[in-house]
Design an enzyme around this catalytic site. Sequence first.
Site, PDB file in Angstrom:
ATOM      1  N   VAL A 121       0.835  -1.201   0.000  1.00 61.49           N
ATOM      2  CA  VAL A 121       0.000   0.000   0.000  1.00 61.49           C
ATOM      3  C   VAL A 121       0.874   1.257   0.000  1.00 61.49           C
ATOM      4  CG1 VAL A 121      -1.687   1.310   1.347  1.00 61.49           C
ATOM      5  CG2 VAL A 121      -1.928  -1.168   1.122  1.00 61.49           C
ATOM      6  N   GLU A 162      -7.760   1.528   2.561  1.00 57.64           N
ATOM      7  CA  GLU A 162      -7.244   1.167   1.248  1.00 57.64           C
ATOM      8  C   GLU A 162      -8.047   0.014   0.662  1.00 57.64           C
ATOM      9  OE1 GLU A 162      -4.723   2.609  -0.533  1.00 57.64           O
ATOM     10  OE2 GLU A 162      -5.869   1.269  -1.819  1.00 57.64           O
ATOM     11  N   LEU A 184      -7.125  -1.208  -2.596  1.00 53.02           N
ATOM     12  CA  LEU A 184      -6.423  -1.725  -3.783  1.00 53.02           C
ATOM     13  C   LEU A 184      -6.141  -3.223  -3.668  1.00 53.02           C
ATOM     14  CD1 LEU A 184      -3.161  -2.206  -3.083  1.00 53.02           C
ATOM     15  CD2 LEU A 184      -3.121   0.264  -3.272  1.00 53.02           C
ATOM     16  N   GLU A 187      -3.697  -6.389  -4.839  1.00 49.75           N
ATOM     17  CA  GLU A 187      -2.368  -6.647  -5.382  1.00 49.75           C
ATOM     18  C   GLU A 187      -2.522  -7.154  -6.804  1.00 49.75           C
ATOM     19  OE1 GLU A 187      -0.194  -9.130  -2.685  1.00 49.75           O
ATOM     20  OE2 GLU A 187      -0.896  -7.918  -1.015  1.00 49.75           O
ATOM     21  N   CYS A 214      -4.688  -9.717   3.218  1.00 49.17           N
ATOM     22  CA  CYS A 214      -5.881  -8.983   3.678  1.00 49.17           C
ATOM     23  C   CYS A 214      -7.027  -9.858   4.169  1.00 49.17           C
ATOM     24  CB  CYS A 214      -6.387  -8.072   2.558  1.00 49.17           C
ATOM     25  SG  CYS A 214      -5.283  -6.703   2.245  1.00 49.17           S
ATOM     26  N   ARG A 224       1.909 -14.600   0.993  1.00 46.71           N
ATOM     27  CA  ARG A 224       1.372 -14.622   2.357  1.00 46.71           C
ATOM     28  C   ARG A 224       0.067 -15.424   2.401  1.00 46.71           C
ATOM     29  NH1 ARG A 224       1.115  -8.439   3.828  1.00 46.71           N
ATOM     30  NH2 ARG A 224       0.817  -8.324   1.578  1.00 46.71           N
TER      31      ARG A 224
HETATM   32  C1  UDX Z   1      -8.259  -7.665  -1.250  1.00 48.68           C
HETATM   33  C2  UDX Z   1      -9.446  -6.760  -1.634  1.00 48.68           C
HETATM   34  O1  UDX Z   1     -10.020  -7.222  -2.855  1.00 48.68           O
HETATM   35  C3  UDX Z   1      -8.989  -5.318  -1.742  1.00 48.68           C
HETATM   36  O2  UDX Z   1     -10.099  -4.491  -2.028  1.00 48.68           O
HETATM   37  C4  UDX Z   1      -8.354  -4.929  -0.400  1.00 48.68           C
HETATM   38  O3  UDX Z   1      -7.964  -3.624  -0.339  1.00 48.68           O
HETATM   39  C5  UDX Z   1      -7.177  -5.835  -0.110  1.00 48.68           C
HETATM   40  O4  UDX Z   1      -7.663  -7.176  -0.060  1.00 48.68           O
HETATM   41  P1  UDX Z   1      -6.186  -8.779  -2.493  1.00 48.68           P
HETATM   42  O5  UDX Z   1      -5.963  -9.492  -1.200  1.00 48.68           O
HETATM   43  O6  UDX Z   1      -5.041  -8.126  -3.177  1.00 48.68           O
HETATM   44  O7  UDX Z   1      -7.316  -7.663  -2.317  1.00 48.68           O
HETATM   45  O8  UDX Z   1      -6.751  -9.856  -3.551  1.00 48.68           O
HETATM   46  P2  UDX Z   1      -8.166 -10.290  -4.116  1.00 48.68           P
HETATM   47  O9  UDX Z   1      -8.146 -10.146  -5.573  1.00 48.68           O
HETATM   48  O10 UDX Z   1      -9.286  -9.683  -3.378  1.00 48.68           O
HETATM   49  O11 UDX Z   1      -8.120 -11.861  -3.798  1.00 48.68           O
HETATM   50  C6  UDX Z   1      -8.018 -12.355  -2.456  1.00 48.68           C
HETATM   51  C7  UDX Z   1      -8.006 -13.863  -2.448  1.00 48.68           C
HETATM   52  O12 UDX Z   1      -9.276 -14.399  -2.783  1.00 48.68           O
HETATM   53  C8  UDX Z   1      -7.023 -14.517  -3.444  1.00 48.68           C
HETATM   54  O13 UDX Z   1      -6.388 -15.618  -2.828  1.00 48.68           O
HETATM   55  C9  UDX Z   1      -7.911 -14.965  -4.573  1.00 48.68           C
HETATM   56  O14 UDX Z   1      -7.375 -16.045  -5.286  1.00 48.68           O
HETATM   57  C10 UDX Z   1      -9.158 -15.376  -3.801  1.00 48.68           C
HETATM   58  N1  UDX Z   1     -10.394 -15.352  -4.594  1.00 48.68           N
HETATM   59  C11 UDX Z   1     -10.827 -14.185  -5.156  1.00 48.68           C
HETATM   60  C12 UDX Z   1     -11.147 -16.520  -4.735  1.00 48.68           C
HETATM   61  O15 UDX Z   1     -10.785 -17.588  -4.225  1.00 48.68           O
HETATM   62  N2  UDX Z   1     -12.320 -16.460  -5.440  1.00 48.68           N
HETATM   63  C13 UDX Z   1     -12.789 -15.310  -6.012  1.00 48.68           C
HETATM   64  O16 UDX Z   1     -13.864 -15.344  -6.625  1.00 48.68           O
HETATM   65  C14 UDX Z   1     -12.011 -14.134  -5.865  1.00 48.68           C
END
Ligand code: UDX
Length: 448
Positions: free
Chosen positions: A13, A148, A150, A152, A275, A343
């Site tokens: 972030v 935040e 966003l 990754e 997250c 992570r």
């Molecule tokens: C998340 C939130 O989306 C974001 O708004 C916040 O600020 C930070 O946390 P991030 O952790 O970067 O973002 O990834 P994200 O794309 O949300 O995916 C999180 C996890 O869920 C990943 O392991 C992904 O593979 C999994 N996932 C996502 C699923 O298993 N199924 C889905 O349909 C979507």
Amino acid sequence: MSSTITVLGAGYVGLSTAALLAQAGFKVYLVEPNPSRLDTIKQGRSFFFESGLDPIIKLGIDSGSLLPTDSYEMGVPESDFVFSCVGTPDNPDGSSNLSYVYGAAETALRLMQPNAVYIQKSTVPVGTGKAIIDKFDVEPGRYVSNPEFLREGTALQDTLWFDRIVCGGSDETVLSRVVELYKALEAHRGDIASSAGIKAGTVTGSYITTDLNSAELIKVTANAFLALKISFANSIAKLSDAVDADINGIMDAVGADKRIGRAFLNAGRGYGGGCFPKDVSGLISSGLEHGIDLEIMQAAQQVNESMPGYVIEKLKDRLGGNLSGKKVAVLGLAFKKGTSDTRKSPGVKIANLLDTFGAEVLAYDPQALEEAKEDLRRSVVLHMSIEETLVDCDAVVLATDWEELVSSPAQIFADHLNSGAVVLDAVNAYKNYIDLENLGFDYTGIGR
Ligand code: UDX
């Protein structure tokens, strides 16, 4: 607007925020205590992979608008705004360890000018802002919660083409000053995207100003709800397996209802990352602290924790009930595609579990090999290409849906895997799995 900004913490972030604000015309100090990370940033690079980030770090460093330092004294006293983006690791009981959040606040607030604004971007439990204000005797209006959102892998695009910017605090004028910062970023977003080499977005987002506690709660509630959607999809996927239905088709149809929406209903090996796991356990802890039992989130957490084990059981079943001595390739160690972050990565958990059950485990990831090493059991063998990883394997588990891993697997699998090998698609990403079956492979997904 010619403001000076200090960003505390150069994690995902902090580094993205600092590099972007430096491109929007601000002078930005970035405080990072880790010497090797700091050194990498000073050379104009990131220490993790994030699409588009390196070019704008380089531009910021070369032009002198992005100033990395390990010292609070360097930038904080001349800054109009101080963003706190420090880490919030897990405590053993699942709550967030806020020692960096408090430490950063204590040091920065002591050095700040009287009318400078302290902006909390780190994800903190509800009530943290109020506690900081009380503990360090801060004028309440100068403290703003600006969570935040966003993701990754799309960090820059999510920040420039946001759904919403949330600012919570008690002083309307201060909140407007923070909103103005983001408006400056929004005004430059087309140019910044082309400097970064990323695609321009399309969303027109909104600015939401609210009170401090609500802003803190918005962030964790949004992430908890997304995690809930994923665990819901995974629960239905297990049922779908039991009755031989297809979860992807089910969720396409269910998600076509606009009230529900298709996003975050992809079943598979569960969610990971910095997250969701933390935000879900943080919300459960906040509930307990206030006597509210968030059973629904506990259930979401339990389902998620069951998924790597579910993948292993499925594979074991397909391999005749025993993993011992079987050669298994794990493709994908990042917690999702587009990042080198491992992570709480389900791919890493799956590789370690397979190893524990006596399989010979070989693993590959296009970006995350280095980061995965720290958490992988030592006997898991890492390879530099898909082809090398697959040689003579009895099974392959796809754990991250990187384009490189899902685009054309059939021929690569045919050339390298043992005949009749099991292909366990733990992210339900192979569209043409019939091709794999036609080649004699035993394909299975999660709920598919
Ligand atoms: C998340 C939130 O989306 C974001 O708004 C916040 O600020 C930070 O946390 P991030 O952790 O970067 O973002 O990834 P994200 O794309 O949300 O995916 C999180 C996890 O869920 C990943 O392991 C992904 O593979 C999994 N996932 C996502 C699923 O298993 N199924 C889905 O349909 C979507």
